[in-house]
Design a protein around this motif. Structure first.
Motif, PDB file in Angstrom:
ATOM      1  N   GLN A   1       0.789  -1.287   0.025  1.00 40.46           N
ATOM      2  CA  GLN A   1      -0.082   0.002   0.054  1.00 40.46           C
ATOM      3  C   GLN A   1       0.887   1.186   0.010  1.00 40.46           C
ATOM      4  OE1 GLN A   1      -3.522  -0.054   2.515  1.00 40.46           O
ATOM      5  NE2 GLN A   1      -3.680   1.989   2.015  1.00 40.46           N
ATOM      6  N   LEU A   2       0.836   2.110  -0.943  1.00 42.77           N
ATOM      7  CA  LEU A   2       1.728   3.003  -1.147  1.00 42.77           C
ATOM      8  C   LEU A   2       1.206   4.322  -0.271  1.00 42.77           C
ATOM      9  CD1 LEU A   2       2.377   3.528  -5.107  1.00 42.77           C
ATOM     10  CD2 LEU A   2       3.705   2.000  -3.415  1.00 42.77           C
ATOM     11  N   SER A   3       2.269   4.739   0.524  1.00 41.08           N
ATOM     12  CA  SER A   3       1.917   6.134   1.250  1.00 41.08           C
ATOM     13  C   SER A   3       2.001   7.449   0.452  1.00 41.08           C
ATOM     14  CB  SER A   3       2.688   6.298   2.467  1.00 41.08           C
ATOM     15  OG  SER A   3       3.839   5.903   2.083  1.00 41.08           O
ATOM     16  N   HIS A   4       2.769   7.628  -0.658  1.00 35.23           N
ATOM     17  CA  HIS A   4       2.703   8.707  -1.622  1.00 35.23           C
ATOM     18  C   HIS A   4       2.762   8.171  -2.850  1.00 35.23           C
ATOM     19  CE1 HIS A   4       3.966  11.256   1.876  1.00 35.23           C
ATOM     20  NE2 HIS A   4       5.021  10.293   2.253  1.00 35.23           N
ATOM     21  N   TRP A   5       1.957   8.688  -3.822  1.00 37.22           N
ATOM     22  CA  TRP A   5       1.834   8.380  -5.305  1.00 37.22           C
ATOM     23  C   TRP A   5       3.150   8.461  -5.800  1.00 37.22           C
ATOM     24  CZ3 TRP A   5       3.246  10.954  -9.528  1.00 37.22           C
ATOM     25  CH2 TRP A   5       3.404  12.439  -9.297  1.00 37.22           C
ATOM     26  N   GLN A   6       4.160   9.374  -5.444  1.00 37.19           N
ATOM     27  CA  GLN A   6       5.538   9.239  -6.231  1.00 37.19           C
ATOM     28  C   GLN A   6       6.038   7.984  -5.955  1.00 37.19           C
ATOM     29  OE1 GLN A   6       4.381  11.443  -4.024  1.00 37.19           O
ATOM     30  NE2 GLN A   6       4.518  13.696  -4.875  1.00 37.19           N
ATOM     31  N   ASP A   7       5.837   7.195  -4.928  1.00 33.11           N
ATOM     32  CA  ASP A   7       6.497   5.992  -4.900  1.00 33.11           C
ATOM     33  C   ASP A   7       6.387   4.900  -6.074  1.00 33.11           C
ATOM     34  OD1 ASP A   7       7.291   7.025  -2.475  1.00 33.11           O
ATOM     35  OD2 ASP A   7       5.781   5.645  -1.269  1.00 33.11           O
ATOM     36  N   ILE A   8       5.283   5.284  -6.871  1.00 35.11           N
ATOM     37  CA  ILE A   8       4.897   4.415  -7.863  1.00 35.11           C
ATOM     38  C   ILE A   8       6.157   4.242  -8.804  1.00 35.11           C
ATOM     39  CG2 ILE A   8       3.664   4.205 -10.400  1.00 35.11           C
ATOM     40  CD1 ILE A   8       1.378   5.711  -8.827  1.00 35.11           C
ATOM     41  N   GLU A   9       7.036   5.386  -8.826  1.00 34.81           N
ATOM     42  CA  GLU A   9       8.190   5.337  -9.795  1.00 34.81           C
ATOM     43  C   GLU A   9       9.221   4.170  -9.593  1.00 34.81           C
ATOM     44  OE1 GLU A   9       9.432   9.520 -10.091  1.00 34.81           O
ATOM     45  OE2 GLU A   9      10.576   8.934 -11.871  1.00 34.81           O
ATOM     46  N   ASP A  10       9.147   3.891  -8.027  1.00 36.55           N
ATOM     47  CA  ASP A  10      10.054   2.695  -7.720  1.00 36.55           C
ATOM     48  C   ASP A  10       9.771   1.511  -7.884  1.00 36.55           C
ATOM     49  OD1 ASP A  10      11.210   5.096  -6.683  1.00 36.55           O
ATOM     50  OD2 ASP A  10      10.375   4.682  -4.473  1.00 36.55           O
ATOM     51  N   TYR A  11       8.443   1.481  -8.574  1.00 36.50           N
ATOM     52  CA  TYR A  11       7.841  -0.075  -8.499  1.00 36.50           C
ATOM     53  C   TYR A  11       7.583  -0.242 -10.079  1.00 36.50           C
ATOM     54  CZ  TYR A  11       6.957  -0.495  -3.388  1.00 36.50           C
ATOM     55  OH  TYR A  11       7.316  -0.415  -2.357  1.00 36.50           O
ATOM     56  N   LEU A  12       8.044   0.534 -11.252  1.00 37.95           N
ATOM     57  CA  LEU A  12       7.685   0.421 -12.244  1.00 37.95           C
ATOM     58  C   LEU A  12       8.248  -1.088 -12.823  1.00 37.95           C
ATOM     59  CD1 LEU A  12       7.910   3.661 -14.044  1.00 37.95           C
ATOM     60  CD2 LEU A  12       5.878   2.683 -13.191  1.00 37.95           C
ATOM     61  N   PRO A  13       7.636  -1.699 -13.751  1.00 37.88           N
ATOM     62  CA  PRO A  13       7.914  -3.243 -14.064  1.00 37.88           C
ATOM     63  C   PRO A  13       9.120  -3.114 -14.829  1.00 37.88           C
ATOM     64  CG  PRO A  13       5.990  -2.409 -15.513  1.00 37.88           C
ATOM     65  CD  PRO A  13       6.175  -1.197 -14.682  1.00 37.88           C
ATOM     66  N   LYS A  14       9.915  -4.236 -14.478  1.00 38.74           N
ATOM     67  CA  LYS A  14      11.271  -4.446 -15.193  1.00 38.74           C
ATOM     68  C   LYS A  14      11.144  -5.813 -16.119  1.00 38.74           C
ATOM     69  CE  LYS A  14      13.570  -2.240 -12.047  1.00 38.74           C
ATOM     70  NZ  LYS A  14      13.145  -2.676 -10.554  1.00 38.74           N
ATOM     71  N   ASP A  15      11.654  -6.146 -17.124  1.00 36.71           N
ATOM     72  CA  ASP A  15      11.798  -7.634 -17.686  1.00 36.71           C
ATOM     73  C   ASP A  15      10.346  -8.236 -17.809  1.00 36.71           C
ATOM     74  OD1 ASP A  15      14.474  -7.150 -17.414  1.00 36.71           O
ATOM     75  OD2 ASP A  15      14.425  -7.982 -15.507  1.00 36.71           O
ATOM     76  N   SER A  16      10.147  -9.319 -16.867  1.00 34.28           N
ATOM     77  CA  SER A  16       8.936  -9.992 -17.120  1.00 34.28           C
ATOM     78  C   SER A  16       7.895  -9.675 -16.247  1.00 34.28           C
ATOM     79  CB  SER A  16       8.988 -11.530 -17.100  1.00 34.28           C
ATOM     80  OG  SER A  16       9.231 -11.717 -15.679  1.00 34.28           O
ATOM     81  N   GLU A  17       8.291  -8.543 -15.519  1.00 33.02           N
ATOM     82  CA  GLU A  17       7.218  -8.062 -14.394  1.00 33.02           C
ATOM     83  C   GLU A  17       6.195  -7.358 -14.944  1.00 33.02           C
ATOM     84  OE1 GLU A  17      10.519  -7.452 -10.896  1.00 33.02           O
ATOM     85  OE2 GLU A  17       9.509  -5.794 -11.793  1.00 33.02           O
ATOM     86  N   ASN A  18       4.892  -7.407 -14.140  1.00 31.19           N
ATOM     87  CA  ASN A  18       3.774  -6.743 -14.422  1.00 31.19           C
ATOM     88  C   ASN A  18       3.059  -5.824 -13.258  1.00 31.19           C
ATOM     89  OD1 ASN A  18       2.997  -8.371 -17.116  1.00 31.19           O
ATOM     90  ND2 ASN A  18       2.864  -9.949 -15.622  1.00 31.19           N
ATOM     91  N   VAL A  19       2.641  -4.867 -13.313  1.00 39.50           N
ATOM     92  CA  VAL A  19       2.505  -4.064 -12.222  1.00 39.50           C
ATOM     93  C   VAL A  19       0.828  -3.658 -12.359  1.00 39.50           C
ATOM     94  CG1 VAL A  19       2.456  -1.767 -11.396  1.00 39.50           C
ATOM     95  CG2 VAL A  19       4.357  -3.044 -11.623  1.00 39.50           C
ATOM     96  N   TRP A  20       0.044  -3.714 -11.119  1.00 39.03           N
ATOM     97  CA  TRP A  20      -1.405  -3.499 -11.087  1.00 39.03           C
ATOM     98  C   TRP A  20      -1.349  -2.288  -9.894  1.00 39.03           C
ATOM     99  CZ3 TRP A  20      -5.643  -6.419  -8.318  1.00 39.03           C
ATOM    100  CH2 TRP A  20      -6.777  -5.716  -8.122  1.00 39.03           C
ATOM    101  N   ILE A  21      -1.737  -1.202 -10.327  1.00 39.37           N
ATOM    102  CA  ILE A  21      -1.893  -0.013  -9.471  1.00 39.37           C
ATOM    103  C   ILE A  21      -3.307   0.183  -9.316  1.00 39.37           C
ATOM    104  CG2 ILE A  21      -1.273   2.263  -9.032  1.00 39.37           C
ATOM    105  CD1 ILE A  21       0.965   1.999 -11.246  1.00 39.37           C
ATOM    106  N   ASN A  22      -3.879  -0.057  -8.206  1.00 41.90           N
ATOM    107  CA  ASN A  22      -5.376   0.017  -7.775  1.00 41.90           C
ATOM    108  C   ASN A  22      -5.681   1.095  -6.981  1.00 41.90           C
ATOM    109  OD1 ASN A  22      -8.049  -0.456  -7.438  1.00 41.90           O
ATOM    110  ND2 ASN A  22      -7.641  -2.437  -5.875  1.00 41.90           N
TER     111      ASN A  22
END
Lengths: 338, 338, 338, 338, 338
Positions: free
Chosen positions: A30-51
C-alpha cells in the motif's frame, strides 16, 4: 483539476494498492505517496497493477494521470461516478470504464464505476467503493499456480471483469426471485400495492438494463479490438465473458416480458373484481326489488282491496317471496353467476 | 476442475459410448475407462464418435478434455447445463453448444444442452439425459447404405442437429394444440383461470424462444463458417436445418401474435360481461323503482286521498304496473338490451 | 434573398461580434459594418471567429454568405429557425446546424438554431438569441492559458458544442425532477389533471427527443469525418461530447419508459377507484334492501297477520335488523371488502 | 423415398404436362410415363417446361429428381406442402419454392406451394392443385407474338410468378373489403361478435404475412442473383414483381394498423356502452329514491303527524314529486347526460 | 397497350406541353400531335421538357414510350395511378415515380403520381391532374435569371420535386392543425365522436406515411446514384430536399405519438366519466336507503310500537334524516367524492 461528480456509493478515503508480479514473484504494497509508483515500475517480465481507491481525490488523480501521460479528457472522466461503460483507444494505452454492481452489507445495490487504464505491462484501476471482489483477485494473484501470474496484465483485466459479471449474475438472480414472489402474490392479491411493486421492479429492470447494455458493448469491443496491449489468447477469455453478458441481457429481456404479462394479469384482476362486486349488487337488487314491490302493493290503503280480507293472503305473500328467491337462485345458477 | 452447474433434467450416471465407422465397418462399444479412447482413435478413412453421457462428472470431463487438448474455457462450459447455444472456432476443432428439447415419458418438457467438439475425424458429444433420439442415430449408423457411413463426422453432427430440430417441431405442434384449445375455450369462458392459462402459454413461448433463437444463430453460423472440419457438401444440409429453424421461429412469432390477440379478446370479454350484469341491474331498477313509488304513494296515510275510495283504483294500480313493465320491455327491446 | 422562417425565441437585432486570436493575442470587436470583416481576416497563426447574431436579417446573411462564397442552399438554411441539426461538407468549408436548448430568465425553454461555417482558420456562427453561454466562451478565450488559444477554430467549435450539450443536461435534470414530482403525486391523486400532466411531460419528451437525436448524429458525424478543417486531436474531444449525447438519449429513453409505467399506474388507479365506489354501493344495497323488505312485510294491511298482535314483534324486527347488519359486516370482512 | 407432408388443398392425381417451344414452334403434351421426358429434351433454341401436378406421388418425384440429378434435399422438399418460399442455388440449377394463393370455386382461400427447378433450357415445376392461372400461361405460350416464346425459360418462370403475385392482389383486395365492411359495422354494433370478426381478420392477416414475406425475399433474391440461368434482361421483370410484393407488404401493414385502430374503437365502444347503461341507472335511482323517501315519510303510522290532516297535503306530495322530476331533468341536461 | 388503373383524382383530357430552353431562349408550346415532338428535340446547349398530362391515354403513352425507346415495363407503370415512388435506372435514362399531394379547390387531398423519365437533355413527365405547382415552374423557367435556365434538365427535375415537397409541408401543417384542434376538444368532450376523429386522423397519417416513405427513399436514391444524367452539383440540391423529407417523416412520427397519447387520454376520460356517474349513484343510494329503512320501520302495523304514541317522534324522524344527510355529506367530502 478534474471535477468530482457525486456518487451513489459511500465514498472512501483515497488509497493506492500496488501489486507487482511475474511467474516467480508476487509483491503487494500500500503506497503512502503516489510518487513511490516510480520505484515499482515493471522490469523484464514483471507486471504491475496499481489499484487507486477513492475517486474524490482530484489532485491525486491529476498527478497520477500526468505521470502516466494520460489524456486530459480521460482524467476528467475518472472523477465522474456516473460514467457509463465505454472503451477508448489512445494508442499507448486503452482506457475503459466499466460499472461494478453488488449488494453491500446493508442490502443496498451499489452501482459504481471501475476505470481501467491498460498499458503494456501496467494496469491502473480507479474505483470508489470497498468492492468486495478485489479480495478474491488479490488471493488468486498470490497463488503461484494461477494463470494470472503467468499472463500479462490484460488477463488481470479479464479476471476483474469476470468477477464483476459474476456479481451481475447474483443481482439478476435476486431480481428473478422478486419476480417469482410477486407472481405468486398476484394470484391472491389485487391491491394497488401489488401494482406499485410491479412498477418498482420495472424501474429496477430499466436501471439494470442501462448498466448492462453499455457493459456488453464494452466487452464486445474488447473481443474484437486489435491492440498490442491485448493478446489473442486473452481475447478468448473476453469472448467468454461476452457470452455471459448476453445471458444477462436475455434474462433481463425475459423479466421485461414477464412483468408486462404480470401487469396484464393485475389489470384484468381488477376488472374481474369489479365484475364480482357488480354481480353481488345485481343479485341483491334483482331479488329484493320485486319483493319490495309486492309488499308495497299490500301496504296501500285502498278501501277496496279484496285480497286484504283473505285469510291465507299473508302466508301467500311469504310463499311467493320464497318462490321468487328460489327462482332467482336457479336463474343465477344457470347464468353461472354463482 | 470445472464446476457442475445444476440441471433441469434428471442427471444420469456418466457413460461413454464410442462408435467407429467407415463405409465398410461399424463398431459400437461402451467404454469402461476413458483411457480406452486411445485404442479407438481413427485410422485412414475411419471416423470416431465419442458420446459422453453425464455432465455431472467433472473429473471425467477434465480428463477427456486434457487428452484432446481442449481449451480450459470449453471444459468449463461442458459442465454448465444452462449453457445457451453458441459456436466457437478453436482452429484445431469447432466447439458448439446446442440445446435438446423433448417431452419425456412423464410428459415433462426437457430442455438440456448437447455439446459438440468437432475435429477432423472425431466428434465428441457431451450431454446429460437419456435423449431418446440417440437410438435413431445409432440405428441409422448401423445401416451400411446410410449417407452417414460414407461421410465424415460433420455429417454425423448434422444428423444429430436434424433430429434435435425435428423434436423442436413436435414441441411447437404441442404448443399449437394448446393455443387452439385455449382459443376455443375463450369463446365460452371468461374466468380468471383462462387468463392464467394465456399467461402460462406466453411464459412457455418466451422460454422456447430463448432456446430456439441462439440455436438458429448457431446453425446459421455452421452454414457460413469456412473450416476444414466442415465440407461444402455438408453445408447444404446445415442450410436445410437452418430453413427448419426459421420455420420454428416464424411459428413462435405467430403464436405470440395469437396470444396477444387472445388477451385482447379475454379482456374485452370481461368488460362485456360487466356490461351484461349492469344491464340486468339497470333494467330491474328501471322497472321496479317507479312501481315502488306508486305503491308508496297509495301507502301514505293522508286523510284526504280521494283515490283511496274509488272502487277500481286498486285494479288500476295493477294495470298501471303491468303497462309500465310492458312499456319498459319494449323500450329495452328498442335499445337492444334484450 | 433568403426567406426568414419564424422563430420560437424572441428575435434580437442583428449584430456581428468578431474575435481574432492566437496563443499570444486576443482581440474582440463588435463590427458596425459587415464589410469590416475584410480587415480582420486571419494571417499566419491567427484564428478568427465571426459570431453573427440575428437570423432575421436576410440581406446581411446574404452579403456575408456571398463574401465567403457560401453555397446558396446554405444561405437559405441560415434563415430557417426550424432547421434540424445536420452536417454538410462543401469541401472548402463544413456547414453544420445545431440547436441551442436553454431555460431563459422567464423560465421558458428556448429551442433555437446555432449554425456553424467552419473554414480552415475562420469560424462563422449564426444564431438568433442572446444565448447566455457565449459569455463563458468569450471569457475562456480571453484566458491565454486556455487550450482554445493554442488550438485552431475546430477546437472553438468543440467548445461551443460542449457548452450546448452541458445546457442539455440541465434541461434533462429539469425533466427528471418533473417526472419525480409527478411520480409522488400519482400515489395520492388520480384526478384527470394528473393524466394531463403525464401527457404534457410526454409531449416535452417527444420534442426534446426530436432535438437531441439529430444533434447526436451531427456530433457522431464530426467524430468520423475526414476533412482538413478538423484535426485528429480535436476529434477526441468530439468523441467526448458524443458520449454525453448518448447519455442524454439514454436518459430520455428511461423517462419514456417511466412515463409509460406511470400511465399504467394512473389508469389502474382509476379502475381501483371505481372498484372502491362500487363496493360502498353494493354494501349499502346488500344491507338495506333485505331490511326494507322486512319493514315492507309488516307494513302490509292484511287483516290476518298474527305477528302484528305479538308484543315482542316490534323489538324483534329491530333485533333482526341488527343481526342482518352484523352478519353482513362479517361477510364483507371475510370477502376483504372492508 | 421423400415423405409426403399433409396439404391444405385437395390433392389431385399426379399428371405431367410438357411444353416444348421456341419462337417458331409450340407443342403441349400430357405424358403418360415420366420416362417419355427423355424424348422431349430441348435441342438448339428450344425450351422445355415440365409441369408436374400432384405432390402426393413420392415415387414419381423421386424418379424425375434422379433423372435430372436433383439433390436429395430438394427432392425431400418437393413433397412438403408446408414449405415456405425460398431460393437455393445448386450451381447446375436453381431451386425455388413459392406459394400459390387463390380463392377456389368454393370461396376457400387455397395456400399451396409451387416449386421451380430452373435449368438453362428446362423449367420443371411441381405443384398440388388445379391452379387456375396455369391456363392463362398455356394460352399466352400458344401465342407466337408473346415475349415468352422468344425468351428462355427464366422469362416463363417470371410469367408464372407474375400471375401468382396478381392473384395475391385479389386476395388483398378481398381482405380490404372485409376490413371496410367491418369498419362500417363497428359504428353501430359493439357485440362480442364484432370483436371475433376483428380477431379473425387479424389471424388471416398474420397468415397472409407469413406467406408474403418469404415470397418477397425470394423475388428479391431473384433480382440480385448472378447465375447463367437468369438473364440480365429478365431481372428487370423480376424487379417489377418485387415492386408489387412491396406494395402487398405495405397494404398488409396498413391493414394491421387499421385493425389495431378498430380494436381500440371496439374496446372504447364497450366502455361507452357501460357508461350509457350506468347513466340510465343513476338517473332512475336519483329521481325515484328521494320520491320513495317522501312517500315513506307519509306512510308512517305516528299518531301526531300534523300534515296528514291537511287537505292539500296529498296533491302537495304529487306536486313535489313532479318538481323533483323536473329539477332532476334539468340537472341531467346540464350535466349532458341527456 | 398498357392498362389504365383507376385514379383517385379526376382524370383530365390528355395534353402535351413542351418547353425548350437554354440560357438565352425559352419556348413553350402545346403540341397538337405527339409526332411533333420530333421537331423539338434539343440541339447543342438546349434542354427539352415534355410534360404529358393525362394518364388515361394508353395509346398516346405507348407511342411516346416507343418513340423514346422506353422499356415496356416502364410504359406499363405509366398508366398505374396507384404506383408508389421508386427509382429505376435503365442506363440510357432514369425512370422515377413520385407522388403529388395537394389540396384542391374542393378542399380534397389529391394524391396522384408524377412520373419522370430523365434523359441527358430531355425530361419527360407524365401526370394526371391539373397540378397547380406546374404554373410556378413555367413562370420560373421564363425568368432568364433563374438557375433552371442555366442548368440541365436534372435541375428542372429537382425544381419539380422541390415544389412537391413544399406542398407536402402544407399538408403536414394542415394535419398539425387538426391534431391541435382535436387536442383542445379532448379536454371537454369524451363522446365517441372524438374517438372517431382520432381514428380518422390516424388513418390519414397512415396513408400519408405510405406516400412519404417511398418518396424519401426515392430522393435519397437520387442523392447517391452515379449516372451521367445527374450532375454532382445538382445532387447538393437533392440532398436539400432529402433533408426536408426527413423533417416531414419526423413530423409524422411526432403526430403518431401525439395521437397515441390522445387515445390514452380519451380512454381514461371515459373511465373517469364512469367513475363520476358511479359516485352520484352511490351517494344517492347511501343517503336514501337508510332513510327508507327508517320510514319503513314506522310504517309497520304492529300493535305495540311505543314510539308511535310519542308526540315528538315524527319531528324526530325528520331530524334524524337531516342528521344522516349532513353526516353523509361530510363523509363524502372527506373521501373527496364531492
Amino acid at each position: 483539476l478534474p471535477v468530482y461528480l457525486g456518487t451513489e456509493a459511500k465514498p472512501v478515503d483515497s488509497r493506492i494498492v500496488l501489486c507487482k508480479y511475474n511467474v516467480e514473484d508476487f509483491q503487494k504494497t500500500q503506497l503512502s505517496h503516489w510518487q513511490d509508483i516510480e520505484d515499482y515500475l515493471p522490469k523484464d517480465s514483471e507486471n504491475v497493477w496499481i489499484n487507486v481507491c477513492g475517486l474524490n481525490a482530484p489532485q491525486l488523480i491529476q498527478q497520477i494521470g500526468t505521470f502516466f501521460q494520460i489524456h486530459p479528457l480521460v482524467i476528467e472522466d475518472l472523477s465522474n461516478t456516473y460514467q457509463r461503460s465505454k472503451l477508448e483507444n489512445y494508442e499507448r494505452y486503452l482506457f475503459f470504464a466499466s460499472r461494478i454492481l453488488y449488494i453491500d452489507e446493508d442490502h443496498q445495490i451499489i452501482n459504481s464505476p471501475l476505470f481501467f487504464i491498460l498499458q503494456n505491462k501496467v494496469l491502473i484501476t480507479f474505483h470508489e467503493t470497498n468492492y468486495p471482489s478485489f479480495a478474491n483477485i488479490y488471493k488468486r494473484l498470490q497463488n503461484p499456480e494461477s494463470r494470472m501470474r503467468s499472463s500479462s496484465v490484460d488477463y488481470l483485466a479479464y479476471a476483474l471483469l469476470d468477477e464483476m459479471v459474476d456479481e451481475y449474475f447474483s443481482i439478476v438472480e435476486n431480481l428473478s426471485n422478486s419476480v417469482e414472489v410477486l407472481e405468486e402474490k398476484l394470484l391472491s392479491d389485487n391491491s394497488p400495492k401489488t401494482l406499485h411493486e410491479i412498477s418498482d421492479l420495472k424501474k429496477q429492470l430499466i436501471s439494470l438494463k442501462r448498466t448492462v447494455w453499455p457493459m456488453r458493448q464494452l466487452i464486445h469491443a474488447l473481443t474484437v479490438i486489435e491492440v498490442p496491449m491485448i493478446q489473442a489468447s486473452t481475447k478468448l477469455y473476453f469472448r467468454d465473458i461476452y457470452d455471459h453478458t448476453i445471458q444477462i441481457v436475455e434474462a433481463l429481456e425475459t423479466f421485461r416480458e414477464l412483468l408486462s404479462s404480470m401487469l396484464d394479469i393485475y389489470l384484468s384482476g381488477v376488472n374481474n373484481h369489479t365484475n364480482e362486486v357488480m354481480k353481488v349488487l345485481t343479485m341483491i337488487a334483482t331479488v329484493f326489488m320485486p319483493l319490495a314491490f309486492i309488499t308495497g302493493i299490500y301496504g296501500m290503503n285502498f278501501h277496496y282491496m279484496p285480497e286484504l280480507q283473505l285469510k291465507y293472503a299473508y302466508p301467500g305473500v311469504w310463499i311467493l317471496s320464497l318462490l321468487i328467491m328460489i327462482g332467482m337462485f336457479f336463474y343465477f345458477k344457470k347464468k353461472k353467476w354463482l
